[in-house]
Design an enzyme around this catalytic site. Structure first.
Site, PDB file in Angstrom:
ATOM      1  N   HIS A  13       0.829  -1.200   0.000  1.00 25.66           N
ATOM      2  CA  HIS A  13       0.000   0.000   0.000  1.00 25.66           C
ATOM      3  C   HIS A  13       0.868   1.257   0.000  1.00 25.66           C
ATOM      4  CE1 HIS A  13      -3.219  -2.790   1.149  1.00 25.66           C
ATOM      5  NE2 HIS A  13      -4.062  -1.844   0.807  1.00 25.66           N
TER       6      HIS A  13
ATOM      7  N   LYS B 128      -0.750   4.873   4.553  1.00 25.61           N
ATOM      8  CA  LYS B 128      -1.688   3.965   5.227  1.00 25.61           C
ATOM      9  C   LYS B 128      -1.244   3.754   6.666  1.00 25.61           C
ATOM     10  CE  LYS B 128      -4.025  -0.508   4.727  1.00 25.61           C
ATOM     11  NZ  LYS B 128      -5.363   0.103   4.916  1.00 25.61           N
TER      12      LYS B 128
END
EC number: 1.17.1.8
Length: 260
Positions: free
Chosen positions: A148, A152
């Site tokens: 990600h 995040k």
């Protein structure tokens, strides 16, 4: 003219997911954006709907669905608040504990309100989870790599945890790797859930990606899903908003609203 539009509140509208979702709702003929929750000082666009700083200011808002794309530390309280005030929560924030999910499901049943917590709104990611659940019956040795963007906050991702939970339903928990395996660097082998290893990668330039890697004697199988931008989540969000209007309890996972 479309009658009975679904009235939606968006919490977390200033984030990348939230701002994309707002545009989707504004462009959808069957949705109506009625309020936004976030810091007013961050508003740069001209919205024709009220913007609130605090969720308590929304107590008397006339709405059907609360779309929550905020942060793990506030998402549970937001979802509970929505149910408490007769709104159906559709939550894309991850990081919920099993106990929090169970409490929200119980409360939604008491209120007879639909809702959704989706670890991932991308339809391809939901299919990846279901394919992994099927594959693990035949390839019980498996590891997950989730990748990600570096903004995040939670690790591992909700999608990775949900994938492992689904596979655990079909797989006997067992240690994977050498019995006498030792890490020369703590954490090198990743987190463990039911004997399965989960590895988290955080890098700029990424959005949301996951590989589920299966190994067996003489062969391997890799399943992968990639979200290249946040538009990949909008079909699932729209589906969730529509479907929570048809059920009377909160569901965990978008797969409950797909014909799988």
């Amino acid at each position: 003219m479309i009658l009975n539009k679904i009235k939606v509140v968006v919490a977390g509208f200033r984030g990348k997911m939230g701002s994309t979702a707002v545009q989707m709702i504004l462009n959808a003929p069957n949705f109506e954006l009625v309020a936004l929750l976030g810091r007013k000082e961050e508003v740069s666009e001209a919205f024709d709907v009220p913007v609130f700083n605090r969720k308590e200011e929304l107590e008397n808002i006339e709405a059907d669905v609360w779309l929550d794309l905020t942060a793990p530390e506030v998402a549970y309280e937001n979802a509970y608040f929505a149910l408490e005030h007769g709104l159906k929560p559709v939550v894309g924030t991850t990081g919920f504990t099993e106990d929090e999910v169970a409490r929200l499901i119980k409360f939604s049943r008491e209120k007879e309100l639909g809702g959704l917590i989706a670890p991932n709104f991308a339809l391809g990611a939901v299919l990846l989870m279901q394919f992994s659940k099927q594959a693990v019956k035949y390839f019980p040795d498996v590891e997950i790599i989730e990748l990600h963007h570096d903004g995040k906050k939670d690790a591992p991702s909700g999608t990775a945890v949900k994938t492992a939970e689904l596979m655990a339903e079909e797989r006997l928990a067992h240690h994977q790797g050498a019995v006498d395996e030792k890490e020369s660097l703590v954490g090198a082998r990743g987190a463990v859930l039911e004997g399965m290893r989960i590895h988290s990668v955080r890098l700029p330039g990424l959005v949301a990606h996951q590989e589920v890697i299966f190994g067996s004697k003489g062969e391997g199988l890799t399943l992968r899903h990639d979200s290249y931008d946040r538009s990949s989540f909008m079909t699932g969000i729209a589906l969730g908003i529509r479907k929570v209007m048809t059920v009377s309890e909160l569901k965990y996972g978008l797969e409950h609203f797909l014909d799988l």
